[in-house]
Enzyme design. Structure first.
Site, PDB file in Angstrom:
ATOM      1  N   THR A 170       0.753  -1.255  -0.012  1.00 22.93           N
ATOM      2  CA  THR A 170      -0.056   0.040   0.049  1.00 22.93           C
ATOM      3  C   THR A 170       0.851   1.391  -0.038  1.00 22.93           C
ATOM      4  OG1 THR A 170      -1.671  -1.143   1.227  1.00 22.93           O
ATOM      5  CG2 THR A 170      -1.828   1.188   1.235  1.00 22.93           C
ATOM      6  N   ASP A 201      -8.668  -2.129   3.809  1.00 23.06           N
ATOM      7  CA  ASP A 201      -9.114  -0.596   4.459  1.00 23.06           C
ATOM      8  C   ASP A 201      -8.670   0.347   3.235  1.00 23.06           C
ATOM      9  OD1 ASP A 201      -6.172  -1.615   4.408  1.00 23.06           O
ATOM     10  OD2 ASP A 201      -6.038   0.071   5.796  1.00 23.06           O
ATOM     11  N   THR A 221      -1.307   1.767   6.250  1.00 23.74           N
ATOM     12  CA  THR A 221      -0.608   0.496   5.582  1.00 23.74           C
ATOM     13  C   THR A 221      -0.619  -0.586   6.322  1.00 23.74           C
ATOM     14  OG1 THR A 221       1.519   1.384   5.922  1.00 23.74           O
ATOM     15  CG2 THR A 221       0.612   2.202   4.103  1.00 23.74           C
ATOM     16  N   GLY A 224      -5.092  -4.859   6.611  1.00 21.07           N
ATOM     17  CA  GLY A 224      -6.135  -4.074   6.112  1.00 21.07           C
ATOM     18  C   GLY A 224      -7.408  -4.591   7.150  1.00 21.07           C
TER      19      GLY A 224
HETATM   20  N1  GLY Z   1      -3.624  -1.972   3.664  1.00 21.83           N
HETATM   21  C1  GLY Z   1      -3.878  -2.748   2.405  1.00 21.83           C
HETATM   22  C2  GLY Z   1      -4.692  -4.217   2.458  1.00 21.83           C
HETATM   23  O1  GLY Z   1      -4.849  -4.525   3.581  1.00 21.83           O
HETATM   24  O2  GLY Z   1      -4.928  -4.120   1.561  1.00 21.83           O
END
Ligand code: GLY
Length: 308
Positions: A170, A201, A221, A224
């Site tokens: 991310t 997220d 990041t 999520g």
């Molecule tokens: N934080 C990125 C994801 O979990 O997709």
């Protein structure tokens, strides 16, 4: 502007726009597009690692601190720049905020956003290396037909998932323009080998992205599902509103989130920028950093995050 690890490559493009008087939304979108084009980054845009079926599915969101309007996409295939689809939803489809899958792709075509290949040879090889020979055969032959054995192999792969070494996952970019407006953008290919259709997220306002000119902008990041359960980006802003400095606001939001039970625990990071230009971050990893660049800088500089 500030950016999470590997987002630094986009800061110069965003700052160049801000120097010319562009909005924070323009600058954040431009910075993230650079990251999405970076094939060496295997967690964002082109070159992102695919899901269990070998398909790259991208999530992104962008939020405007002046209006608290936002746009977001989840599980988009065939578009290198999901951040631009998110921006277009925010500005051209204000009755909606989040589009996923085929609907998001349909809207992107209508909005004139460029299609393109997102799976690179290197990403395909990393994906193949992470599957057992039997699982690989099934994944490459199945394309989601739902065979019980393949589903079991997929779930086993997810259960075995362990955090890769080093910075991963991310990109967050947070910017402030000359008018003092803030914007937050997030883009990701999500978890490698994720279950098809999984949205993290990065697409969810409040969880991976939140922005309010009166308090600040924050983004996450890492794992999520935890940030969704903890509503972590919004939680950072609650800390700022309570008077915490940026590092403490990020540390406390992460600590509160990390108190949740989670058998698939992986690194989690938060980052924030305040309307008066203070910034900070926190991470579960040691030596985690973020990049900072202002209009008077020639290049970005690296700042350490607090550790939780
Ligand atoms: N934080 C990125 C994801 O979990 O997709």
């Amino acid at each position: 502007m500030i950016a999470s690890e590997r987002g630094e490559v986009g800061l110069a493009a965003g700052i160049a726009l801000l120097r010319d008087g562009a909005s924070a939304m323009d600058a954040v979108e431009a910075a993230i597009r650079v990251v999405e084009s970076n094939e060496a980054d295997h967690f964002v845009g082109v070159g992102g690692l695919p899901n269990l079926l070998g398909e790259v599915e991208l999530d992104a969101s962008i939020m405007d601190g002046a209006t608290r309007r936002a746009g977001a996409v989840g599980a988009v295939r065939g578009f290198p720049h999901p951040i631009s689809i998110a921006r277009a939803i925010c500005e051209q489809l204000p009755q909606h905020l989040l589009l996923v899958g085929a609907g998001a792709e349909r809207f992107a075509d209508e909005a004139g956003i460029e299609r393109g290949e997102t799976l690179t040879d290197e990403a395909r090889q990393i994906w193949r290396d992470g599957l057992s020979p039997a699982g690989l055969e099934r994944a490459e032959g199945m394309h989601g037909l739902g065979e019980v054995a393949y589903r079991q192999q997929a779930l086993d792969r997810l259960k075995a998932m362990s955090p890769p070494d080093g910075p991963w996952g991310t990109v967050n970019v947070i910017g402030m323009d000359a008018g003092g407006n803030l914007a937050v953008g997030v883009s990701t290919s999500g978890y490698p080998w994720k279950y098809p259709g999984r949205v993290g997220d990065s697409a969810l306002i409040g969880s991976g992205n939140y922005c309010d000119n009166s308090v600040g902008g924050a983004a996450c990041t890492g794992r999520g599902e935890l940030a969704i359960r903890g509503n972590t980006a919004r939680s950072v802003l609650q800390g700022l509103a309570a008077g915490h400095d940026p590092v403490k606001a990020c540390c406390e939001a992460l600590a509160e989130t990390l108190a949740l039970p989670d058998q698939f625990r992986a690194p989690l990071q938060a980052l924030c920028l305040t309307p008066d230009g203070r910034h900070g971050g926190a991470s579960t990893r040691a030596a985690s950093t973020y990049g900072v660049m202002t209009a008077s800088d020639h290049d970005f500089r690296i700042v350490q995050r607090g550790q939780v």
